[in-house]
Design an enzyme around this catalytic site. Structure first.
Site, mmCIF file in Angstrom:
data_model
loop_
_atom_site.group_PDB
_atom_site.id
_atom_site.type_symbol
_atom_site.label_atom_id
_atom_site.label_comp_id
_atom_site.label_asym_id
_atom_site.label_seq_id
_atom_site.Cartn_x
_atom_site.Cartn_y
_atom_site.Cartn_z
ATOM 1 N N ASP A 49 0.830 -1.200 0.000
ATOM 2 C CA ASP A 49 0.000 0.000 0.000
ATOM 3 C C ASP A 49 0.867 1.253 0.000
ATOM 4 O OD1 ASP A 49 -2.960 1.140 0.932
ATOM 5 O OD2 ASP A 49 -1.301 2.296 1.771
ATOM 6 N N TYR A 54 3.015 10.015 -0.507
ATOM 7 C CA TYR A 54 4.137 9.409 0.212
ATOM 8 C C TYR A 54 5.463 9.639 -0.513
ATOM 9 C CZ TYR A 54 0.436 6.645 2.513
ATOM 10 O OH TYR A 54 -0.687 6.219 3.177
ATOM 11 N N LYS A 79 -3.088 6.015 -4.022
ATOM 12 C CA LYS A 79 -4.179 6.903 -3.636
ATOM 13 C C LYS A 79 -4.066 8.264 -4.304
ATOM 14 C CE LYS A 79 -3.705 4.778 0.929
ATOM 15 N NZ LYS A 79 -2.257 4.489 0.857
ATOM 16 N N HIS A 112 -7.986 9.636 -1.249
ATOM 17 C CA HIS A 112 -7.245 9.636 0.009
ATOM 18 C C HIS A 112 -7.974 10.353 1.147
ATOM 19 C CE1 HIS A 112 -2.750 9.310 1.325
ATOM 20 N NE2 HIS A 112 -3.557 8.936 2.288
#
Length: 275
Positions: A49, A54, A79, A112
């Site tokens: 994931d 990120y 996401k 998200h």
């Protein structure tokens, strides 16, 4: 419920999603993330994931491609970030994520955050991406009941997954029941409370009783509540430890004791007041 590392949940569109995965939130980009994903895949994980925000999609994709495993055996989630929400910008954001991952499709694409005024248009774009084969399933993250009510009133496709923070210190049975009633799988992120409650004596006591770590008890709690769970670590030993949760079972009384630890502890984002 007999489970192992290969156990999956059948999503509402028939896609199978591994019940345990590796999260890479805040995992440093570069070799650290790449090594963590490689270690997880070597240990038997088949679910990774990540997310646009990120900053490590490239590293996740590289590790997946270098693993030597058939693509169809690895479940990859990413996401849509807040600033990319909206119909056309969502389509572009997904293409960027696929390019960075080096993949032709993702297995799950999530909104998200329930951004007011934009989430419905974002969802319309996700439905198009699903139809176009850019993702095998679509879902949401950090959505509570009122967000889901709004979405389901307009959606052509019911979300397959709602990824939310869940652990005994943030136990939301009403949300779990709501999602179950709608056929939406719940996926728990930050199941280890970002370490904030791993030393809680009540959790430690249960861990000692079962010859397990507090982290393993918290992960097992999620699994026994029928959640998908994605503990995060970049350390190979911890990654393997987090997967060693299928050789013990928490009793109904132990589950009730853990349920009773709820203190509405959000260790990350709290969507409660998002209209």
């Amino acid at each position: 419920m007999e489970l192992d590392l290969q156990s999956t949940v059948k999503l509402n569109n028939g896609v199978r999603m591994p019940r345990l995965g590796l999260g890479v939130f805040r995992a440093p980009r570069g070799e650290v993330t790449r090594a963590a994903v490689s270690a997880a895949l070597a240990a038997g994980y088949r679910h990774i994931d990540t997310a646009r925000i990120y900053g490590n999609e490239r590293d996740v994709g590289l590790a997946v491609r270098e693993s030597g495993l058939p693509r169809e055996e690895i479940f990859v989630t990413t996401k849509l970030w807040n600033e990319d929400q909206g119909h056309d910008s969502t389509l572009r954001a997904c293409e960027r994520s696929l390019k960075d991952l080096g993949l032709e499709y993702v297995d799950l694409y999530l909104v998200h955050w329930p951004v007011p005024g934009r989430r419905l248009e974002s969802w319309r774009a996700l439905e198009q991406l699903l139809s176009d084969g850019k993702c095998r399933a679509i879902g949401v993250s950090n959505f509570l009941e009122h967000h889901l009510d709004e979405l389901l009133g307009r959606a052509k496709v019911v979300p397959a997954v709602n990824q939310v923070e869940q652990h005994p210190f943030l136990y939301q049975p009403s949300l779990l029941r709501y999602c179950a009633d709608k056929g939406i799988a719940v996926e728990a992120y930050s199941p280890l409370t970002k370490g904030l409650r791993l030393g809680d004596p009540r959790v430690v006591e249960l861990a000692r009783k079962h010859g397990k770590s507090p982290a393993q008890v918290l992960i097992r709690w999620c699994l026994q509540h029928d959640m998908v769970v994605i503990p995060k670590s970049v350390h190979e030993a911890r990654i393997r430890e987090n997967a060693s949760v299928f050789d013990f079972t928490l009793s109904p009384e132990e589950m009730r004791r853990l349920d009773g630890l709820n203190e509405n502890l959000y260790t990350g984002w709290d969507p409660t007041d998002v209209p």
